[in-house]
Design a protein around this motif. Structure first.
Motif, PDB file in Angstrom:
ATOM      1  N   ASN A 209      -9.661 -20.625  -2.323  1.00 62.08           N
ATOM      2  CA  ASN A 209      -8.849 -21.827  -2.165  1.00 62.08           C
ATOM      3  C   ASN A 209      -7.483 -21.540  -1.553  1.00 62.08           C
ATOM      4  O   ASN A 209      -6.609 -22.405  -1.566  1.00 62.08           O
ATOM      5  CB  ASN A 209      -8.686 -22.531  -3.508  1.00 62.08           C
ATOM      6  N   GLY A 210      -7.321 -20.339  -1.031  1.00 60.94           N
ATOM      7  CA  GLY A 210      -6.073 -19.994  -0.386  1.00 60.94           C
ATOM      8  C   GLY A 210      -4.952 -19.577  -1.311  1.00 60.94           C
ATOM      9  O   GLY A 210      -3.830 -19.351  -0.849  1.00 60.94           O
ATOM     10  N   GLY A 211      -5.228 -19.459  -2.597  1.00 64.18           N
ATOM     11  CA  GLY A 211      -4.189 -19.148  -3.553  1.00 64.18           C
ATOM     12  C   GLY A 211      -3.706 -17.708  -3.542  1.00 64.18           C
ATOM     13  O   GLY A 211      -2.653 -17.410  -4.115  1.00 64.18           O
ATOM     14  N   ARG A 212      -4.451 -16.837  -2.939  1.00 66.80           N
ATOM     15  CA  ARG A 212      -4.112 -15.424  -2.919  1.00 66.80           C
ATOM     16  C   ARG A 212      -4.416 -14.864  -1.535  1.00 66.80           C
ATOM     17  O   ARG A 212      -5.448 -15.195  -0.947  1.00 66.80           O
ATOM     18  CB  ARG A 212      -4.906 -14.669  -3.979  1.00 66.80           C
ATOM     19  N   THR A 213      -3.521 -14.042  -1.024  1.00 66.23           N
ATOM     20  CA  THR A 213      -3.730 -13.401   0.268  1.00 66.23           C
ATOM     21  C   THR A 213      -3.449 -11.916   0.167  1.00 66.23           C
ATOM     22  O   THR A 213      -2.735 -11.457  -0.731  1.00 66.23           O
ATOM     23  CB  THR A 213      -2.845 -14.013   1.370  1.00 66.23           C
ATOM     24  N   ASP A 214      -3.998 -11.175   1.103  1.00 63.45           N
ATOM     25  CA  ASP A 214      -3.843  -9.730   1.127  1.00 63.45           C
ATOM     26  C   ASP A 214      -3.851  -9.276   2.583  1.00 63.45           C
ATOM     27  O   ASP A 214      -4.610  -9.817   3.400  1.00 63.45           O
ATOM     28  CB  ASP A 214      -4.972  -9.067   0.340  1.00 63.45           C
ATOM     29  N   TYR A 215      -3.024  -8.275   2.899  1.00 63.68           N
ATOM     30  CA  TYR A 215      -2.905  -7.795   4.259  1.00 63.68           C
ATOM     31  C   TYR A 215      -2.843  -6.275   4.293  1.00 63.68           C
ATOM     32  O   TYR A 215      -2.297  -5.645   3.387  1.00 63.68           O
ATOM     33  CB  TYR A 215      -1.623  -8.309   4.924  1.00 63.68           C
ATOM     34  N   VAL A 216      -3.358  -5.723   5.365  1.00 63.94           N
ATOM     35  CA  VAL A 216      -3.126  -4.317   5.609  1.00 63.94           C
ATOM     36  C   VAL A 216      -1.639  -4.145   5.944  1.00 63.94           C
ATOM     37  O   VAL A 216      -1.001  -5.033   6.518  1.00 63.94           O
ATOM     38  CB  VAL A 216      -4.024  -3.805   6.753  1.00 63.94           C
ATOM     39  N   ASP A 217      -1.076  -3.011   5.541  1.00 54.63           N
ATOM     40  CA  ASP A 217       0.367  -2.825   5.666  1.00 54.63           C
ATOM     41  C   ASP A 217       0.871  -3.010   7.096  1.00 54.63           C
ATOM     42  O   ASP A 217       1.975  -3.524   7.305  1.00 54.63           O
ATOM     43  CB  ASP A 217       0.760  -1.435   5.166  1.00 54.63           C
ATOM     44  N   SER A 218       0.088  -2.623   8.067  1.00 60.24           N
ATOM     45  CA  SER A 218       0.550  -2.638   9.446  1.00 60.24           C
ATOM     46  C   SER A 218       0.769  -4.042  10.010  1.00 60.24           C
ATOM     47  O   SER A 218       1.422  -4.190  11.039  1.00 60.24           O
ATOM     48  CB  SER A 218      -0.430  -1.878  10.343  1.00 60.24           C
ATOM     49  N   VAL A 219       0.252  -5.076   9.351  1.00 63.48           N
ATOM     50  CA  VAL A 219       0.425  -6.435   9.857  1.00 63.48           C
ATOM     51  C   VAL A 219       1.259  -7.301   8.931  1.00 63.48           C
ATOM     52  O   VAL A 219       1.545  -8.460   9.276  1.00 63.48           O
ATOM     53  CB  VAL A 219      -0.930  -7.125  10.127  1.00 63.48           C
ATOM     54  N   LYS A 220       1.675  -6.791   7.799  1.00 62.92           N
ATOM     55  CA  LYS A 220       2.486  -7.578   6.874  1.00 62.92           C
ATOM     56  C   LYS A 220       3.782  -8.017   7.549  1.00 62.92           C
ATOM     57  O   LYS A 220       4.452  -7.233   8.204  1.00 62.92           O
ATOM     58  CB  LYS A 220       2.800  -6.768   5.616  1.00 62.92           C
ATOM     59  N   GLY A 221       4.102  -9.278   7.368  1.00 69.67           N
ATOM     60  CA  GLY A 221       5.288  -9.835   7.991  1.00 69.67           C
ATOM     61  C   GLY A 221       5.063 -10.335   9.397  1.00 69.67           C
ATOM     62  O   GLY A 221       5.934 -11.028   9.947  1.00 69.67           O
TER      63      GLY A 221
END
Length: 127
Positions: free
Chosen positions: A54-66
Motif C-alpha cells: 500500500n505504499g507505506g514502506r519503501t526501501d532503496y539501494v544506497d547508491s540511489v537514496k535521495g
C-alpha cells in the motif's frame, strides 16, 4: 497471473530526470510488494528500490537514496520510479517486479522474492 510492462525509459543527459512506469495487469498487484531492479551491460541484475503493498514502506539501494523515489497507484495498477540527478552509473535496463500477494508492511530486496517481471526498459545516460 500478473503481467508487468515498463515504460518511460530513454536517453537523458547526466543530471537529468526520467520517470519510469510499470503497468500491471492482474488483480493481485494491489496486494503485493513491488520493486525495481536494473542490469548494466555485462553485469548482474541488482536491486534498486521496493515498496510495500500500500505504499507505506519503501526501501532503496544506497547508491540511489535521495535521487530516486519509488511510488505506486494501486487504483491504476501502476508503479513508478522517479529518477533524478541521473548519473552515468545509472545506465542500465530497468525492470519492475511484483511478488505474490503479501498485504504486510514489508519491502523485498531479493530477486527470489519476486514472482512477476516486466521485460525491461532501457535507460541511457549521456555525459
Amino acid at each position: 497471473q500478473v503481467q508487468l510492462e515498463e515504460s518511460g525509459g530513454g536517453l537523458v543527459q547526466a543530471g537529468g530526470s526520467l520517470r519510469l512506469s510499470c503497468a500491471a495487469s492482474g488483480r493481485t498487484f494491489s496486494s503485493s510488494p513491488m520493486g525495481w531492479f536494473r542490469q548494466a551491460p555485462g553485469k548482474e541484475r541488482v536491486f534498486v528500490a521496493s515498496i510495500s503493498w500500500n505504499g507505506g514502506r519503501t526501501d532503496y539501494v544506497d547508491s540511489v537514496k535521495g535521487r530516486f523515489t519509488i511510488s505506486r497507484d494501486n487504483a491504476e495498477n501502476t508503479g513508478y520510479l522517479q529518477m533524478n540527478s541521473l548519473k552515468a552509473e545509472d545506465y542500465a535496463v530497468y525492470y519492475c517486479a511484483a511478488s505474490r500477494p503479501w498485504p504486510r508492511d514489508i519491502t523485498l530486496r531479493r530477486e527470489s522474492e519476486y514472482t512477476y517481471w516486466g521485460p525491461g526498459t532501457q535507460v541511457t545516460v549521456s555525459s
